[in-house]
Enzyme design. Structure first.
Site, mmCIF file in Angstrom:
data_model
loop_
_atom_site.group_PDB
_atom_site.id
_atom_site.type_symbol
_atom_site.label_atom_id
_atom_site.label_comp_id
_atom_site.label_asym_id
_atom_site.label_seq_id
_atom_site.Cartn_x
_atom_site.Cartn_y
_atom_site.Cartn_z
ATOM 1 N N ASP A 91 0.858 -1.181 0.000
ATOM 2 C CA ASP A 91 0.000 0.000 0.000
ATOM 3 C C ASP A 91 0.893 1.230 0.000
ATOM 4 O O ASP A 91 2.033 1.193 0.461
ATOM 5 C CB ASP A 91 -0.917 -0.011 1.220
ATOM 6 C CG ASP A 91 -2.026 1.011 1.117
ATOM 7 O OD1 ASP A 91 -2.190 1.594 0.026
ATOM 8 O OD2 ASP A 91 -2.732 1.224 2.118
ATOM 9 N N ASP A 126 -3.753 7.060 -4.071
ATOM 10 C CA ASP A 126 -5.097 7.554 -4.357
ATOM 11 C C ASP A 126 -5.613 8.410 -3.206
ATOM 12 O O ASP A 126 -5.032 8.445 -2.121
ATOM 13 C CB ASP A 126 -6.045 6.379 -4.587
ATOM 14 C CG ASP A 126 -6.097 5.447 -3.382
ATOM 15 O OD1 ASP A 126 -5.058 4.830 -3.081
ATOM 16 O OD2 ASP A 126 -7.154 5.350 -2.735
ATOM 17 N N ALA A 193 -11.881 2.939 0.006
ATOM 18 C CA ALA A 193 -12.669 3.796 0.898
ATOM 19 C C ALA A 193 -14.022 3.192 1.255
ATOM 20 O O ALA A 193 -15.026 3.893 1.340
ATOM 21 C CB ALA A 193 -12.848 5.184 0.277
ATOM 22 N N CYS A 276 -14.931 -22.877 17.037
ATOM 23 C CA CYS A 276 -14.693 -23.688 15.838
ATOM 24 C C CYS A 276 -13.807 -24.874 16.192
ATOM 25 O O CYS A 276 -13.600 -25.184 17.376
ATOM 26 C CB CYS A 276 -14.097 -22.844 14.706
ATOM 27 S SG CYS A 276 -12.326 -22.508 14.851
ATOM 28 N N CYS A 278 -10.568 -25.335 14.889
ATOM 29 C CA CYS A 278 -9.160 -25.105 14.573
ATOM 30 C C CYS A 278 -8.297 -25.557 15.751
ATOM 31 O O CYS A 278 -8.799 -25.880 16.834
ATOM 32 C CB CYS A 278 -8.913 -23.636 14.236
ATOM 33 S SG CYS A 278 -8.889 -22.524 15.669
ATOM 34 N N CYS A 281 -8.883 -23.649 19.003
ATOM 35 C CA CYS A 281 -10.168 -23.913 19.650
ATOM 36 C C CYS A 281 -10.252 -25.320 20.233
ATOM 37 O O CYS A 281 -11.044 -25.561 21.149
ATOM 38 C CB CYS A 281 -11.306 -23.681 18.660
ATOM 39 S SG CYS A 281 -11.562 -21.929 18.255
#
Length: 653
Positions: A91, A126, A193, A276, A278, A281
């Site tokens: 960025d 931008d 944006a 979950c 994973c 978890c």
């Protein structure tokens, strides 16, 4: 340095605007849709590659502003700086510009810097115009964004370039900005944006911003929805044509003890169970995490957030491959009313989505609620079928599918709006989700490959009631059972019976008209054709003229596959460019040999072609070369330079 010329984006599978693809960069290949974890160049402690990151994004402005990081990046390159050997997007500092109102770098300088540190995909500086600003301010800032995008092309040397679509919450400015950027020689398009819209759950406006932008962007360029890092949004965003997402949410939410999921966000202190399966978890309980020191807990929650995010990206890619992306979208959007509102807004863009929707898919259409009635498949079917109904319709209640096999041979008990007599009648089943199903089409995709609950909701009833009322404006009689089901009262009784048997020739002609357009049925199938049925299923399988195969009726979707004779008849009986894909001289001999057609060799095609259509492959002089199945829609065929566009079935013409 010179521009790295092997950049490639290839579409592999499609479902509406959603697509899976391959994005090739100098440092590796990325499967899209893809999630790009945000890497902080100075303090990253989380492994992102293990959970599934194939590409990451980091902030070139932060590197530029820090003398130590800047020196290391210039000497060793950004890949060594952040310890990631795959593709890296950077960025330019626009986020800092939006947060703080000013930054200490100019566009040419940050473009050169991104190139010098070896980023794969750089971004122009931008102006991130926030939502809700005046049209005047938004257009002024769009013009600055456009000028900087043009300027960036002059200063980049080797890296690929992002050109960001801006325009605030003004759809006309989004379209304008996207259309101007589409004219530039850049490779990718972020849609910028939009974070304030997502943070405030303004998903309806997000849909407008995204689809207004996508409508003007070339299909050959990946689209990046900037700041969209929550997994509950991925399915909806992909269904709008987005290919890339960046996530700082995985670590920002972890800093606040919040766990991401496809249903929303959980605060750790409120959890009794982990959300979950994973590794985090399954290895820890909420109380165990709460008892850890802050940094260890943050890292484990961030690991969970990455796992659940990449799992959702994989699920979305599989859904596109299977052709049931919209079922997944409808499931995900029920996680929050505002998300559902955004999904409903998509029905305002059906004409755009229809251009990219495959004609046939491998999965059935499931009615999961009234939103399903706003899907493009329903829109397309009703638009097409009304051209083929004709007059004198007998509207009947649904039976077991296929309807033509389960209905009695003759049906009595009809009513009408006006006195009716005589026959014959075209039998039309009225049923969810597609509303109007002539018996001749009851084995065709998606009408046969669909399902809805046996108990209708009120929206479904009103949808069918409205269709029946529209059809009653002509000569129509309505089955009393259907009248009872929909609460319709009609003044006149029709005392005759209606024949429900479907003639084979009538069936294949109507399927051809539905598939290729009015008149195709009689063009392909003259009165003397021979129709063969499958010994196993009893369904129509082949249609011949003498010993020459005209068409095969495909068992999986009931649509027609052109044989050699069918291709010749369709070619002779239609004007260029109907159903044609024209290839250049280089590709012509390969097409004649039955080789697949690649997008870069296509010089023209019928604008009405959709993915999975049967097409005629011709040369520049409209000489028939082969037949095949389109893998892309017309707009994609004409824009892409990589990948297969038509899977050739038969050459040698």
């Amino acid at each position: 340095m010179t521009l790295w010329e092997d950049f490639m984006f290839e579409i592999k599978s499609k479902d509406g605007l959603g697509r899976t693809g391959i994005l090739k960069t100098e440092h590796g290949t990325v499967r899209t849709p893809a999630l790009m974890p945000v890497i902080h160049p100075g303090k990253q402690t989380i492994d992102v590659k293990g959970p599934g990151a194939e590409i990451v994004i980091t902030n070139a402005y932060i590197i530029y502003r820090n003398p130590e990081l800047r020196e290391r990046a210039l000497s060793d390159g950004v890949h060594r700086l952040i310890d990631f050997d795959g593709p890296i997007m950077t960025d330019s500092g626009s986020f800092q510009l939006s947060e703080y109102g000013d930054i200490e770098v100019e566009n040419p300088e940050i473009i050169r810097f991104q190139d010098e540190i070896g980023t794969d995909i750089g971004t122009s500086l931008d102006i991130p115009t926030p939502p809700g600003v005046s049209h005047r301010r938004a257009i002024e800032e769009v013009e600055v964004t456009l000028e900087r995008a043009r300027e960036s092309i002059e200063y980049r040397e080797r890296m690929m370039l992002n050109a960001v679509v801006q325009g605030s919450t003004h759809p006309d400015l989004r379209r304008y900005c996207a259309s101007r950027l589409a004219e530039l020689p850049v490779e990718l398009h972020p849609i910028g944006a939009v974070v304030p819209l997502m943070e405030s759950y303004r998903y309806r406006e997000l849909v407008d911003a995204v689809l207004s932008s996508v409508s003007e962007l070339p299909p050959s360029r990946p689209r990046h929805l900037m700041g969209a890092g929550h997994p509950m949004l991925f399915a909806l965003a992909v269904s709008m044509g987005c290919d890339l997402f960046d996530s700082a949410a995985y670590i920002l939410y972890a800093e606040d003890d919040r766990l991401l999921s496809t249903e929303g966000t959980y605060k750790l202190e409120n959890l009794q169970e982990m959300p979950c399966s994973c590794s985090v978890c399954t290895d820890y309980t909420p109380s165990e995490l709460m008892g850890m020191d802050r940094e260890e807990r943050r890292n484990l929650i961030a690991e969970h957030n990455l796992h659940v995010s990449f799992a959702e990206i994989r699920k979305v890619r599989q859904a596109i491959h299977d052709g049931n992306l919209m079922e997944l979208v409808e499931e995900r959007c029920r996680a929050h009313p505002r998300l559902l509102e955004g999904y409903r807004r998509m029905s305002e863009y059906l004409d755009l989505i229809e251009k990219f929707e495959p004609r046939s898919k491998r999965s059935a259409f499931f009615y999961t609620g009234p939103e399903s009635l706003g899907r493009v498949e329903v829109h397309r079917h009703l638009k097409r079928v009304k051209e083929h109904l004709g007059e004198r319709l007998a509207l009947v209640a649904p039976s077991r599918r296929p309807y033509s096999s389960s209905l009695p041979a003759r049906i009595g008990g009809f009513s009408s709006l006006r006195p009716q007599s005589g026959g014959p009648w075209r039998v039309v089943v009225v049923d969810l989700p597609f509303g109007i199903i002539p018996l001749e089409l009851d084995q065709v995709y998606p009408l046969a490959q669909s399902d809805a609950p046996g108990i209708m909701d009120l929206d479904g009833e009103e949808f069918l009631r409205g269709l029946v009322r529209d059809l009653m404006d002509g000569d129509a009689i309505v089955d009393d059972a259907l009248c009872s089901e929909l609460g319709i009262e009609l003044p006149y009784k029709y005392m005759g019976e209606v024949e429900t048997t479907v003639d084979d020739l009538d069936r294949v002609r109507m399927v051809a008209d539905y598939q290729f357009g009015m008149g195709a049925g009689e063009l392909l199938f003259t009165d003397d054709v021979r129709i063969e049925r499958s010994r196993n299923t009893g369904k129509i399988r082949h249609i011949y003229a003498g010993d020459e195969l005209i068409c095969t009726m495909r068992a999986s979707d009931g649509l027609l596959v052109l044989g050699a004779e069918g291709a010749v008849r369709l070619h002779k009986g239609t004007d260029y460019p109907a159903w044609r894909v024209a290839v250049n001289e280089e590709s012509e001999p390969f097409a004649r040999k039955g080789k697949s057609v690649f997008a870069k060799f296509i010089i023209d095609c019928d604008n009405n072609i959709r993915a999975n259509d049967e097409v005629l492959i011709v040369n520049a002089d409209d000489e028939l070369l082969a037949t095949g199945k389109a893998l892309l829609c017309a707009e994609e065929m004409m824009d892409l330079n990589h990948g297969q566009a038509v899977k050739t079935r038969k050459g040698g013409f």
